[in-house]
Structures are given as structure tokens and as C-alpha cells.
Design a protein around this motif. Structure first.
Motif, PDB file in Angstrom:
ATOM      1  N   ILE A  63       3.259   3.148  -8.348  1.00 25.08           N
ATOM      2  CA  ILE A  63       2.086   2.270  -8.409  1.00 25.08           C
ATOM      3  C   ILE A  63       2.345   0.999  -7.623  1.00 25.08           C
ATOM      4  N   LEU A  64       3.570   0.489  -7.688  1.00 21.39           N
ATOM      5  CA  LEU A  64       3.914  -0.701  -6.919  1.00 21.39           C
ATOM      6  C   LEU A  64       3.790  -0.447  -5.423  1.00 21.39           C
ATOM      7  N   MET A  65       4.254   0.708  -4.959  1.00 14.33           N
ATOM      8  CA  MET A  65       4.128   1.033  -3.535  1.00 14.33           C
ATOM      9  C   MET A  65       2.659   1.166  -3.129  1.00 14.33           C
ATOM     10  N   LEU A  66       1.853   1.801  -3.975  1.00 16.96           N
ATOM     11  CA  LEU A  66       0.423   1.908  -3.692  1.00 16.96           C
ATOM     12  C   LEU A  66      -0.240   0.534  -3.682  1.00 16.96           C
ATOM     13  N   ALA A  67       0.179  -0.333  -4.600  1.00 15.24           N
ATOM     14  CA  ALA A  67      -0.394  -1.680  -4.666  1.00 15.24           C
ATOM     15  C   ALA A  67      -0.089  -2.479  -3.405  1.00 15.24           C
TER      16      ALA A  67
END
Length: 89
Positions: A63-67
Motif C-alpha cells: 500500500i505504501l508503494m501504491l501511495a
């Protein structure tokens, strides 16, 4: 205004460009950064927080990478739509 490409059936997402351009022209780049990009980043931060509480660190990292990708894209698109300057409104 063509919303579909001639050679493919998939839509062209120029509608988002028009909406972002209208928002920046109406309210300014700083408001766009705080309201739109900030709210989406806050949603991602909440999702990361919930997954960290559940102990799912791998999902939180994804999720952090997508964010980072989505927030960076929105920031870049906003700067591009404002033609690189910050109108004071």
C-alpha cells in the motif's frame, strides 16, 4: 471532445485532466495539493495504519508503494496542469 480512441475501445481519461484543470484554475494549486492530494494520501495512511495494527506488514508495504506512485502522479499532474506556476487566489 473525443473520449474514446479511434484504434481501441478503451476510454481516454482526459475527463480527469479537465476536472483537475478546472479545480486548479478555480481554487489554486495549493488548495489542490492540500484537498485532493492530501485527502488521498490520508486514506492511504489510514489503510497502512490498519494493516500495521493487524500485523500485515507486507500488505502495508505494498500500500505504501501504491501511495507513493498515486500521490506522486497527482502532484506531477497538478504541476503540469497549472503550467508550472502557482496562481495566487
Amino acid at each position: 471532445m473525443k473520449f474514446y480512441m479511434d484504434e481501441a475501445l478503451g476510454p481516454r481519461f482526459v475527463v480527469f485532466h479537465y476536472i483537475i484543470k478546472w479545480y486548479i484554475d478555480t481554487f489554486g494549486l495549493l488548495s489542490y495539493m492540500c484537498a485532493v492530494v492530501g485527502s488521498i494520501t490520508a486514506l492511504f495512511a489510514y489503510a497502512i495504519y490498519v494493516n500495521m495494527q493487524k500485523g500485515e506488514k507486507d500488505r502495508a508495504m505494498l500500500i505504501l508503494m501504491l501511495a507513493v506512485i498515486v500521490s506522486g502522479g497527482l502532484v506531477g499532474l497538478g504541476i503540469d496542469m497549472s503550467n508550472g506556476y502557482m496562481p495566487i487566489k
